[in-house]
Motif scaffolding. Sequence first.
Motif, mmCIF file in Angstrom:
data_model
loop_
_atom_site.group_PDB
_atom_site.id
_atom_site.type_symbol
_atom_site.label_atom_id
_atom_site.label_comp_id
_atom_site.label_asym_id
_atom_site.label_seq_id
_atom_site.Cartn_x
_atom_site.Cartn_y
_atom_site.Cartn_z
ATOM 1 N N VAL A 51 -28.337 -32.200 20.881
ATOM 2 C CA VAL A 51 -29.449 -31.335 21.286
ATOM 3 C C VAL A 51 -29.803 -31.548 22.754
ATOM 4 N N ALA A 52 -29.896 -32.819 23.180
ATOM 5 C CA ALA A 52 -30.287 -33.117 24.555
ATOM 6 C C ALA A 52 -30.090 -34.605 24.817
ATOM 7 N N PRO A 53 -29.913 -34.975 26.079
ATOM 8 C CA PRO A 53 -29.944 -36.405 26.392
ATOM 9 C C PRO A 53 -31.357 -36.950 26.168
ATOM 10 N N VAL A 54 -31.482 -38.227 25.902
ATOM 11 C CA VAL A 54 -32.803 -38.835 25.833
ATOM 12 C C VAL A 54 -33.463 -38.587 27.200
ATOM 13 N N GLY A 55 -34.669 -38.043 27.159
ATOM 14 C CA GLY A 55 -35.371 -37.666 28.378
ATOM 15 C C GLY A 55 -35.220 -36.187 28.694
ATOM 16 N N GLY A 56 -34.392 -35.486 27.947
ATOM 17 C CA GLY A 56 -34.089 -34.082 28.252
ATOM 18 C C GLY A 56 -34.546 -33.076 27.223
ATOM 19 N N LEU A 57 -35.472 -33.446 26.337
ATOM 20 C CA LEU A 57 -35.912 -32.501 25.303
ATOM 21 C C LEU A 57 -36.656 -31.304 25.877
ATOM 22 N N LEU B 166 -41.191 -40.973 27.658
ATOM 23 C CA LEU B 166 -42.443 -40.253 27.922
ATOM 24 C C LEU B 166 -42.182 -38.774 28.206
ATOM 25 N N ALA B 167 -41.088 -38.471 28.895
ATOM 26 C CA ALA B 167 -40.733 -37.065 29.155
ATOM 27 C C ALA B 167 -40.478 -36.323 27.850
ATOM 28 N N ASP B 168 -39.773 -36.971 26.919
ATOM 29 C CA ASP B 168 -39.512 -36.336 25.628
ATOM 30 C C ASP B 168 -40.799 -36.159 24.819
ATOM 31 N N LEU B 169 -41.670 -37.161 24.861
ATOM 32 C CA LEU B 169 -42.944 -37.049 24.154
ATOM 33 C C LEU B 169 -43.784 -35.916 24.742
ATOM 34 N N ALA B 170 -43.819 -35.822 26.064
ATOM 35 C CA ALA B 170 -44.585 -34.765 26.720
ATOM 36 C C ALA B 170 -43.988 -33.394 26.413
ATOM 37 N N ALA B 171 -42.665 -33.314 26.366
ATOM 38 C CA ALA B 171 -41.996 -32.035 26.082
ATOM 39 C C ALA B 171 -42.355 -31.522 24.692
ATOM 40 N N ARG B 172 -42.607 -32.439 23.768
ATOM 41 C CA ARG B 172 -42.976 -32.059 22.401
ATOM 42 C C ARG B 172 -44.481 -32.173 22.166
#
Length: 119
Positions: free
Chosen positions: A111-117, A19-25
Motif C-alpha cells: 500500500v505504501a512505505p512506512v511514513g507514506g500513507l 507520526l506522518a502515517d498517524l496524521a495521514a489517518r
Amino acid sequence: MDDVQPLEQALHAARALVLADLAARDVAHADVVSLVEDAVTHRRWWVEQWPEGTEYVAGLVAQDVQDALLERYGRWPLCPVCDAGDPHALDVEPELGPDPHWVCGKAGVVVAPVGGLGG
C-alpha cells in the motif's frame, strides 16, 4: 560516541515516519503521540544493545505503535484496498528488515512505505 548520531537519526526518522502515517489517518492525538514516544524510548534501548539493527527501527516502531493502538483503540491502519469483508489492518513488511512498507496481507498488495500513507 560516533554511534550516537546514526542512532539518534534513525530514532528521529522512525518517529517522523510513524507520526506522518498517524496524521495521514487523522489519529495523531496527544495520547497516541505518547504511544509513539514510548515505542521510540523502547527501541532506543533495543538499538543500543544491537547497533546493527539501526536500519530496522522504523518498521519496529511502526509495529510497536500498531500493537499499542490495537490494545487501546482497535486496528490501525485500516486497509484501504479491500472493500469486502471485515475491516482489517495493514501489516508492516518485512517484520525485521530495512525499507518497511504497509502491506495488505489478504490481497498481497504493497500500500505504501512506512511514513507514506498520506501519499
